[in-house]
Write a protein that holds these residues in place. Sequence first.
Motif, PDB file in Angstrom:
ATOM      1  N   LEU A  12       0.589  -0.810  -0.270  1.00  0.00           N
ATOM      2  CA  LEU A  12      -0.339  -0.372   0.205  1.00  0.00           C
ATOM      3  C   LEU A  12       0.493   1.228   0.130  1.00  0.00           C
ATOM      4  O   LEU A  12       1.514   1.351   0.814  1.00  0.00           O
ATOM      5  CB  LEU A  12      -0.814  -0.163   1.464  1.00  0.00           C
ATOM      6  N   ARG A  13       0.594   2.270  -0.732  1.00  0.00           N
ATOM      7  CA  ARG A  13       1.143   3.431  -0.476  1.00  0.00           C
ATOM      8  C   ARG A  13       0.237   4.886  -0.427  1.00  0.00           C
ATOM      9  O   ARG A  13       0.333   6.040  -0.533  1.00  0.00           O
ATOM     10  CB  ARG A  13       1.644   4.047  -2.497  1.00  0.00           C
ATOM     11  N   GLU A  14      -0.773   4.733   0.144  1.00  0.00           N
ATOM     12  CA  GLU A  14      -2.123   5.650   0.373  1.00  0.00           C
ATOM     13  C   GLU A  14      -1.726   6.629   1.361  1.00  0.00           C
ATOM     14  O   GLU A  14      -1.140   5.434   2.554  1.00  0.00           O
ATOM     15  CB  GLU A  14      -3.412   4.981  -0.343  1.00  0.00           C
ATOM     16  N   THR A  15      -3.068   7.194   1.949  1.00  0.00           N
ATOM     17  CA  THR A  15      -2.834   7.786   2.811  1.00  0.00           C
ATOM     18  C   THR A  15      -4.290   8.070   3.335  1.00  0.00           C
ATOM     19  O   THR A  15      -4.683   8.183   2.324  1.00  0.00           O
ATOM     20  CB  THR A  15      -2.596   9.929   2.892  1.00  0.00           C
ATOM     21  N   VAL A  16      -4.269   7.290   4.087  1.00  0.00           N
ATOM     22  CA  VAL A  16      -5.977   6.622   4.709  1.00  0.00           C
ATOM     23  C   VAL A  16      -6.460   7.603   5.915  1.00  0.00           C
ATOM     24  O   VAL A  16      -5.314   7.452   7.523  1.00  0.00           O
ATOM     25  CB  VAL A  16      -6.148   5.418   5.039  1.00  0.00           C
ATOM     26  N   VAL A  17      -7.499   8.089   6.366  1.00  0.00           N
ATOM     27  CA  VAL A  17      -7.964   8.513   7.418  1.00  0.00           C
ATOM     28  C   VAL A  17      -8.991   7.587   7.693  1.00  0.00           C
ATOM     29  O   VAL A  17     -10.046   6.807   7.204  1.00  0.00           O
ATOM     30  CB  VAL A  17      -8.240  10.115   7.434  1.00  0.00           C
TER      31      VAL A  17
ATOM     32  N   LEU B 264      -8.243   8.106   1.283  1.00  0.00           N
ATOM     33  CA  LEU B 264      -9.146   7.347   1.656  1.00  0.00           C
ATOM     34  C   LEU B 264     -10.109   7.916   2.148  1.00  0.00           C
ATOM     35  O   LEU B 264      -8.891   8.105   4.429  1.00  0.00           O
ATOM     36  CB  LEU B 264      -9.408   6.356   1.408  1.00  0.00           C
ATOM     37  N   VAL B 265     -10.906   8.229   3.285  1.00  0.00           N
ATOM     38  CA  VAL B 265     -11.610   7.993   4.700  1.00  0.00           C
ATOM     39  C   VAL B 265     -12.829   7.026   5.101  1.00  0.00           C
ATOM     40  O   VAL B 265     -13.696   7.026   3.587  1.00  0.00           O
ATOM     41  CB  VAL B 265     -12.450   9.858   5.070  1.00  0.00           C
TER      42      VAL B 265
ATOM     43  N   SER C 169     -18.784   4.709   6.593  1.00  0.00           N
ATOM     44  CA  SER C 169     -18.973   5.134   5.379  1.00  0.00           C
ATOM     45  C   SER C 169     -17.217   5.671   4.696  1.00  0.00           C
ATOM     46  O   SER C 169     -17.068   5.280   5.818  1.00  0.00           O
ATOM     47  CB  SER C 169     -19.796   6.610   5.847  1.00  0.00           C
ATOM     48  N   VAL C 170     -17.480   5.861   3.300  1.00  0.00           N
ATOM     49  CA  VAL C 170     -16.249   5.521   2.876  1.00  0.00           C
ATOM     50  C   VAL C 170     -16.620   7.465   1.665  1.00  0.00           C
ATOM     51  O   VAL C 170     -17.492   7.501   0.893  1.00  0.00           O
ATOM     52  CB  VAL C 170     -15.876   4.446   2.272  1.00  0.00           C
ATOM     53  N   THR C 171     -15.343   7.732   2.279  1.00  0.00           N
ATOM     54  CA  THR C 171     -15.520   8.842   0.964  1.00  0.00           C
ATOM     55  C   THR C 171     -13.662   9.047   0.465  1.00  0.00           C
ATOM     56  O   THR C 171     -12.494   8.182   0.888  1.00  0.00           O
ATOM     57  CB  THR C 171     -15.064  10.047   2.361  1.00  0.00           C
ATOM     58  N   GLY C 172     -13.916   8.847  -0.484  1.00  0.00           N
ATOM     59  CA  GLY C 172     -13.127   8.995  -1.353  1.00  0.00           C
ATOM     60  C   GLY C 172     -12.689   7.700  -2.575  1.00  0.00           C
ATOM     61  O   GLY C 172     -12.080   7.997  -3.095  1.00  0.00           O
ATOM     62  N   ALA C 173     -13.350   6.537  -2.715  1.00  0.00           N
ATOM     63  CA  ALA C 173     -13.949   5.310  -3.079  1.00  0.00           C
ATOM     64  C   ALA C 173     -14.567   4.778  -3.089  1.00  0.00           C
ATOM     65  O   ALA C 173     -15.979   5.915  -1.775  1.00  0.00           O
ATOM     66  CB  ALA C 173     -12.761   4.586  -2.552  1.00  0.00           C
ATOM     67  N   GLU C 174     -15.142   3.891  -4.000  1.00  0.00           N
ATOM     68  CA  GLU C 174     -16.775   3.251  -3.861  1.00  0.00           C
ATOM     69  C   GLU C 174     -16.309   2.316  -2.572  1.00  0.00           C
ATOM     70  O   GLU C 174     -15.099   1.711  -2.601  1.00  0.00           O
ATOM     71  CB  GLU C 174     -16.694   2.600  -4.597  1.00  0.00           C
TER      72      GLU C 174
END
Length: 206
Positions: free
Chosen positions: A41-46, A77-78, A91-96
Amino acid sequence: MTDPAVSVVLEDDPTPLVLTVGRTLRAGTRDPESRRLLASLRETVVVRSKDDPQSVTIRFGENRVRVGHGTASDADLVLTVDLADRFAVESVTGAEPDAPLVADVLRVLRPPLPHWRNAATRFWELTSQDPGMPRELVVVCEEEELVLGGGLPRYVLCGGAEKLARVLSGTDVFLDEVYTGSLAVRGTMTQLSVMAGASLKVRFHA
């Protein structure tokens, strides 16, 4: 092929949620599939609590994961989650919600639980020398019994396999499960307090 080594780095003076997420991710480094995902993984996730203002930012990098408090503005992604239910997503923000990234992040936030015997043994290794701990911990799961240490005073903990694994690995809160009846204990009130402290040590620092 050797699985990659992954380190989990927490901010200085971490909040309880940072400690909890850090412990969860470290547990994932002991599982081959989770470890490979952590390394890829390389993303930043909240990750945010659905019930209160708590949140953490997880920055996945090459073989290193950094965890800090708060909500980063550059998050890819949140996830709003139920902290009492192993990060179940609300709930999800930034992707399905069914996006591969969401599935991968949830996989590393929900690593496989250890066998209850392994969780109990690790719990004892981490806490048995702490002040006030019983000299003997007896963990009972249905017809099976595991005795850790030896002598008096003794403390007895009884429950189902999954609940024991969750509590003794730090996934669930010991006192909550005792008060709801999910776990049965035999010992003094002083021992209950000591065991509660030991459980929090595992939850935040294992």
